[in-house]
Design an enzyme around this catalytic site. Structure first.
Site, PDB file in Angstrom:
ATOM      1  N   GLU A  23     -24.741  30.460  25.867  1.00 31.53           N
ATOM      2  CA  GLU A  23     -26.020  30.978  26.852  1.00 31.53           C
ATOM      3  C   GLU A  23     -27.260  30.832  25.989  1.00 31.53           C
ATOM      4  O   GLU A  23     -28.292  31.912  26.070  1.00 31.53           O
ATOM      5  CB  GLU A  23     -25.677  32.647  27.198  1.00 31.53           C
ATOM      6  CG  GLU A  23     -24.480  32.875  27.949  1.00 31.53           C
ATOM      7  CD  GLU A  23     -24.311  31.990  29.213  1.00 31.53           C
ATOM      8  OE1 GLU A  23     -25.312  31.474  29.749  1.00 31.53           O
ATOM      9  OE2 GLU A  23     -23.181  31.841  29.443  1.00 31.53           O
ATOM     10  N   GLY A  24     -27.327  29.898  25.458  1.00 35.18           N
ATOM     11  CA  GLY A  24     -28.756  29.558  24.747  1.00 35.18           C
ATOM     12  C   GLY A  24     -28.580  30.095  23.177  1.00 35.18           C
ATOM     13  O   GLY A  24     -28.278  31.323  22.992  1.00 35.18           O
TER      14      GLY A  24
END
Length: 597
Positions: free
Chosen positions: A439-440
């Protein structure tokens, strides 16, 4: 495996006493979220997580997901647990009633998500990604798309994913190769391969709704040319049910370090029929709705694994006998003292406790902002959205970094037994390790915080939060027991703004200064944020003790843990400050070739 017990007392402390969420519910018109309703949700949610999900955690890890000819089978018991979850109405708890949801506040959904993630991180991935897909469709889909997909997703009969990453690109989505070719009927033919797709294929629901980033034939280069599409595994028929199989298949699943019971899939789209969400070439904006939801959930995974690890560690520390206390025997009737008498074991346990309870406070503070952001007051909603934009990268990165530290310390408390599979601590460590990555990555979160959110807003988003801290410090400046800690928080809060100004000036001369300082800047920000939240908890605890609270030991424990945080953990800000201001020279001097020497 550690036996999970939902920390309901701590949850209620934050819910009722620190953040006064019942007052927030009244302000936003959430009349159904009565104290009795909230209590029932907490109690029943805890039972489901403790009795159904937690027992599947170790077996799910050992069995993992199985792939055969494109079909993915989840571990034994997962499908049945999901059926119970759906039957209990948990999936639609905070969803829009217009599409079958219960319309309860988002904060209640996050409380449930914490219990789910602590009991079984892998299992929690399936409904977690679905909620993200629901939020994106709700925010950007047409009314027809909402009626078609949201009703089934809310009910839980269908699940959802987000498909971003491709074999040649992760963070740099501007170079994706998946293509969307317009068709005569208004649909699009989607072709390409996506990797690392959580819950991309499984046997727990009737249909899987993929949200896919792709580019139109005439799309502009880079991220300005990305569009978002709904690509269901089975196309809805005339009655809105799962009908004809679409051209999407699972090519394989990944063999991973952890979260083995969560299917991480390679998804192939072969002229699959897709439907545009929102405007063409505006897909990244639409996907960020889902990504921000997922980043808050991922940040909470640091708390979840840390909580499970702490529960196992504190139980073991009270039972394991090793050596005598330095000040003399504490259990003279036994051959040795429990290891909890030793200062270093207490250092580890208090570090775990301080981060877990601080991160839980950050989760609930953010949850309250989510409620306000969805409320009827436009001005307050806008303020809450700005605070959420600022806090989201801190939640994701700081909570997963400290959660990883906490989970590692829990394993350390067990000594050699922590390294042995049967105790379950090493599984928590493996499961937790992905959270700083997906998620990054946390490096990307740090760039987002400093580069986009802070410097990109000319400091506006930072000031929105530091002003809250400043007002709190002013109000508590003469607190008879806490004024020393309040003064330290006020000093760091002012230093935060000064540091930001200096980094902004340096970045104007050399953009590399942002990348060089960003991770330390984010960690500094996280420590100050938790200091503010710990003092909010301490103020309440002091007031309760002064009023003669029946459960005084609980509040006394809060105060001791707050002292520990300020004395032992908050000083880390000094190191992060020095590193953030060290500049980029030492990072950028070596040539790429010199790294191999």
């Amino acid at each position: 495996m550690p036996e999970y017990k939902a920390p309901l007392r701590d949850m209620r402390f934050l819910f009722d006493e620190v953040f006064d969420l019942p007052a927030t519910y009244a302000a936003i018109g959430a009349s159904d979220a009565t104290p009795d309703m909230v209590s029932a949700i907490l109690e029943e949610g805890a039972k489901f997580c403790e009795q159904v999900l937690a027992p599947l955690n170790r077996s799910g890890d050992e069995e993992g997901c199985q792939w055969h000819d494109g079909v993915v089978t989840t571990p034994k018991g997962f499908k049945e647990a999901f059926a119970q979850y759906i039957e209990g109405g948990w999936n639609g708890l905070a969803a829009d009633p217009a599409y079958g949801g219960q319309g309860l506040p988002h904060s209640l959904g996050l409380v449930l998500a914490e219990m789910v993630g602590s009991a079984n991180t892998s299992w929690g991935m399936y409904p977690g990604l679905t909620h993200g897909a629901m939020s994106a469709i709700h925010a950007h889909g047409s009314e027809e798309q909402k009626q078609t997909y949201l009703t089934k997703l809310t009910e839980g009969r269908w699940t959802g994913t987000m498909c971003l990453t491709e074999p040649h690109c992760g963070t740099d989505l501007g170079i994706i190769k998946t293509r969307a070719v317009p068709q005569a009927d208004g649909s699009y033919a989607i072709s390409g391969t996506k990797i690392f797709i959580s819950a991309g294929e499984h046997d727990m629901s009737q249909n899987i709704v993929h949200l896919v980033l792709a580019k139109l034939p005439d799309a502009p280069a880079g991220t300005k040319g990305i569009s978002l599409f709904i690509v269901p595994k089975f196309l809805p028929d005339a009655a809105g049910e799962a009908g004809q199989r679409n051209g999407v298949s699972c090519g394989s699943i990944e063999h991973k370090m952890g979260i083995k019971a969560s299917a991480t899939c390679v998804m192939n789209f072969d002229a699959a029929i897709g439907y545009l969400i929102g405007e063409a070439n505006k897909g990244l904006n639409c996907m960020f709705t889902m990504m921000n939801h997922a980043r808050l959930g991922t940040g909470m995974q640091g708390l979840c694994n840390g909580e499970a690890s702490y529960q196992g560690a504190v139980r073991y520390a009270n039972e394991r006998l090793q050596m005598r206390a330095l000040t003399g025997p504490k259990a003279p009737d036994k051959p040795a003292d429990p290891i909890i008498v030793h200062p270093d074991v207490r250092r580890m346990l208090l570090t775990m406790k301080a981060f877990n309870e601080g991160n839980r406070a950050l989760t609930y503070f953010t949850a309250q902002l989510l409620d306000v952001a969805h409320g009827p007051d436009a001005e307050r909603a806008a303020e809450a959205e700005n605070l959420l934009a600022f806090l989201t990268p801190i939640c994701k990165a700081f909570m997963t970094e400290t959660g990883l530290e906490v989970t590692s310390l829990g394993m350390q408390v067990f000594g050699g037994h922590g390294y042995i599979r049967e105790w379950g601590m090493e599984q928590l460590m493996r499961d937790c390790r992905i959270a700083p990555i997906y998620e990054g990555t946390n490096g990307i979160q740090a760039l987002d915080l400093l580069g986009r959110k802070v410097l990109g807003s000319q400091g506006k988003l930072l000031r929105g939060f530091t002003k809250i801290v400043h007002k709190f410090c002013q109000a508590q400046a003469e607190h008879p027991q806490l004024k020393g800690q309040v003064a330290e928080l006020a000093r760091l809060n002012q230093q935060w703004g000064e540091l930001t100004q200096r980094l902004g000036m340096a970045a104007m001369k050399n953009p590399d200064e942002v990348g060089a300082a960003s991770v330390d800047y984010l960690m500094y920000s996280g420590y100050v944020t938790l200091a503010y939240l710990w003092l909010r908890m301490a103020v309440v605890a002091k007031a309760k003790l002064a009023a003669g609270a029946v459960d005084a030991p609980y509040y006394e424990t809060k105060l001791v843990t707050c002292d520990f945080y300020f004395q032992r953990l908050l000083p880390r800000t000094a190191a992060h400050l020095a590193a953030a201001e060290a500049g980029s020279d030492s990072l950028m001097k070596l040539s790429a070739e010199q790294f191999a020497l």
